[in-house]
Design an enzyme around this catalytic site. Structure first.
Site, PDB file in Angstrom:
ATOM      1  N   GLU A 184      10.152 -32.864   9.047  1.00  8.74           N
ATOM      2  CA  GLU A 184      10.899 -34.068   9.378  1.00  8.74           C
ATOM      3  C   GLU A 184      12.394 -33.780   9.295  1.00  8.74           C
ATOM      4  OE1 GLU A 184       8.257 -37.757   8.681  1.00  8.74           O
ATOM      5  OE2 GLU A 184       9.452 -37.444   6.899  1.00  8.74           O
TER       6      GLU A 184
ATOM      7  N   GLY B 163      14.363 -42.384  11.562  1.00  6.70           N
ATOM      8  CA  GLY B 163      14.855 -43.762  11.692  1.00  6.70           C
ATOM      9  C   GLY B 163      16.116 -43.893  12.526  1.00  6.70           C
TER      10      GLY B 163
ATOM     11  N   GLY C  36       7.102 -43.260  10.953  1.00  6.46           N
ATOM     12  CA  GLY C  36       7.710 -44.341  10.176  1.00  6.46           C
ATOM     13  C   GLY C  36       7.678 -45.632  10.979  1.00  6.46           C
ATOM     14  N   GLY C  37       8.809 -45.979  11.572  1.00  6.69           N
ATOM     15  CA  GLY C  37       8.967 -47.260  12.268  1.00  6.69           C
ATOM     16  C   GLY C  37       7.822 -47.620  13.211  1.00  6.69           C
TER      17      GLY C  37
ATOM     18  N   ASN D  99       3.579 -43.671   7.757  1.00  9.72           N
ATOM     19  CA  ASN D  99       4.297 -43.855   6.497  1.00  9.72           C
ATOM     20  C   ASN D  99       5.015 -45.189   6.612  1.00  9.72           C
ATOM     21  OD1 ASN D  99       5.963 -43.858   4.296  1.00  9.72           O
ATOM     22  ND2 ASN D  99       7.229 -42.127   4.934  1.00  9.72           N
ATOM     23  N   TRP D 100       4.416 -46.194   5.974  1.00 13.13           N
ATOM     24  CA  TRP D 100       4.957 -47.552   6.134  1.00 13.13           C
ATOM     25  C   TRP D 100       6.257 -47.757   5.357  1.00 13.13           C
ATOM     26  CZ3 TRP D 100      -0.038 -51.042   5.405  1.00 13.13           C
ATOM     27  CH2 TRP D 100      -0.941 -50.744   6.439  1.00 13.13           C
ATOM     28  N   LYS D 101       6.595 -46.810   4.503  1.00 11.00           N
ATOM     29  CA  LYS D 101       7.777 -46.941   3.632  1.00 11.00           C
ATOM     30  C   LYS D 101       7.713 -48.290   2.903  1.00 11.00           C
ATOM     31  CE  LYS D 101      10.057 -43.702   6.640  1.00 11.00           C
ATOM     32  NZ  LYS D 101      11.262 -43.195   7.273  1.00 11.00           N
TER      33      LYS D 101
ATOM     34  N   HIS E 158       9.255 -36.562   0.557  1.00 14.85           N
ATOM     35  CA  HIS E 158       9.894 -37.196   1.720  1.00 14.85           C
ATOM     36  C   HIS E 158      11.409 -37.148   1.532  1.00 14.85           C
ATOM     37  CE1 HIS E 158      11.206 -40.180   4.598  1.00 14.85           C
ATOM     38  NE2 HIS E 158      10.076 -39.932   5.227  1.00 14.85           N
TER      39      HIS E 158
ATOM     40  N   SER F 218      11.439 -40.375  14.375  1.00 12.73           N
ATOM     41  CA  SER F 218      11.559 -41.166  15.610  1.00 12.73           C
ATOM     42  C   SER F 218      10.498 -40.814  16.653  1.00 12.73           C
ATOM     43  CB  SER F 218      12.973 -41.045  16.200  1.00 12.73           C
ATOM     44  OG  SER F 218      13.929 -41.547  15.277  1.00 12.73           O
TER      45      SER F 218
ATOM     46  N   GLU G  65      13.617 -39.255   1.972  1.00 10.46           N
ATOM     47  CA  GLU G  65      14.194 -40.415   1.273  1.00 10.46           C
ATOM     48  C   GLU G  65      14.035 -40.276  -0.233  1.00 10.46           C
ATOM     49  OE1 GLU G  65      12.090 -43.303   3.664  1.00 10.46           O
ATOM     50  OE2 GLU G  65      13.283 -42.607   5.363  1.00 10.46           O
TER      51      GLU G  65
HETATM   52  P1  13P Z   1      10.706 -42.792  11.710  1.00 13.02           P
HETATM   53  O1  13P Z   1       9.454 -42.575  12.525  1.00 13.02           O
HETATM   54  O2  13P Z   1      11.003 -44.237  11.475  1.00 13.02           O
HETATM   55  O3  13P Z   1      11.860 -42.037  12.260  1.00 13.02           O
HETATM   56  O4  13P Z   1      10.410 -42.190  10.264  1.00 13.02           O
HETATM   57  C1  13P Z   1       9.853 -40.944  10.146  1.00 13.02           C
HETATM   58  C2  13P Z   1       9.475 -40.715   8.724  1.00 13.02           C
HETATM   59  O5  13P Z   1      10.325 -40.643   7.862  1.00 13.02           O
HETATM   60  C3  13P Z   1       8.041 -40.605   8.410  1.00 13.02           C
HETATM   61  O6  13P Z   1       7.853 -40.144   7.116  1.00 13.02           O
END
Ligand code: 13P
Length: 253
Positions: free
Chosen positions: A167, A173, A233-234, A9-11, A95, A212, A97
């Site tokens: 999640e 993050g 994510g990251g 998930n590149w956000k 998600h 994470s 967010e």
């Molecule tokens: P991180 O891997 O950056 O913690 O993010 C997880 C995430 O929200 C994937 O959707």
């Protein structure tokens, strides 16, 4: 046996140049990953680029969100049919967010799941508790509520067309991963809850962990019986790290 799914998930990250570089790096390493499905979810605007650059590879792509509407005067929105038009297989719904920053509630997320499914996309339904909710001891209650909203609208069998991503919001993050035991506990709860309604669906459903996840903690998470991959994510923004997680999932099979 469930095939793990590791999805990036590149956000809201990337540029034409960085997307080209990242996808080239993933493509260069994907040959070694034969037992785990690997997908990417770029920002909408890079989806055509992903489609072009991933053509002929085993890597599916998807959106990070979608509209509940099919077309019309909805400025800034993207419909399921548009994602399909650009070859998407997956779409992330709910998600944390989207839930916290854009006010998406359980009913709206369930509607998005339904719209995605009806269009033929595979929804990745995100669920998870905040730190406050974990500390209050209501993790299972929160996850059950998020899950039940979809089951109520769509029926239990609908889950077979999608994927669930657990999640924990406090792990996203933050560099603070859930321990494999903490994650497994919630994954087993989710599968168990589904199993009481439909054992077949529960057995086949892939439940990813997200929060994470990194190459150095992925193997112990993937080793847990109810963890079927990750939503990253990251670490999905660097080909080497993302492939390291994919390798851990691959080796867990
Ligand atoms: P991180 O891997 O950056 O913690 O993010 C997880 C995430 O929200 C994937 O959707």
């Amino acid at each position: 046996m469930r095939q793990p799914l590791v999805a990036g998930n590149w956000k809201m990250n990337g540029s034409v140049g960085s997307v080209r570089e990242l996808l080239a790096g993933i493509k260069a390493g994907i040959g070694a990953i034969d037992k785990c499905e690997v997908a990417v979810c770029p920002p909408y605007i890079f989806i055509p680029q992903a489609q072009t650059e991933l053509a002929g590879t085993p890597i599916p792509w998807g959106g990070q969100n979608l509209s509940t509407e099919t077309s019309g005067a909805f400025t800034g929105e993207v419909a399921a049919s548009m994602l399909l038009d650009f070859g998407c297989t997956y779409v992330i719904v709910g998600h944390s967010e989207r839930r916290t920053l854009y006010g998406e509630d359980d009913a709206l997320v369930a509607k998005k799941f339904a719209v995605a499914r009806a269009a033929g996309l595979k929804p990745i339904l995100c669920v998870g508790e905040t730190l406050d909710e974990r500390e209050k001891g209501v993790t299972e209650e929160v996850v059950a509520r998020q899950l039940d909203a979809v089951i109520k609208l769509e029926g239990i069998k609908a889950l077979a067309d999608g994927v669930i991503a657990y999640e924990p919001v406090w792990a996203i993050g933050t560099g603070k991963t859930a321990t494999p035991e903490q994650a497994q506990e919630v994954h087993a709860f989710i599968r168990g809850r589904i199993k009481t309604r439909d054992a077949g669906v529960a057995e086949k459903l892939r439940i990813q962990y997200g929060g994470s996840m990194k190459p150095d903690n992925a193997a112990e998470l993937m080793a847990k019986p109810d963890i079927d991959g990750g939503l990253i994510g990251g670490a999905s923004l660097k080909a080497k790290d993302f492939l390291g997680i994919c390798k851990a999932a691959n080796d867990s099979v």
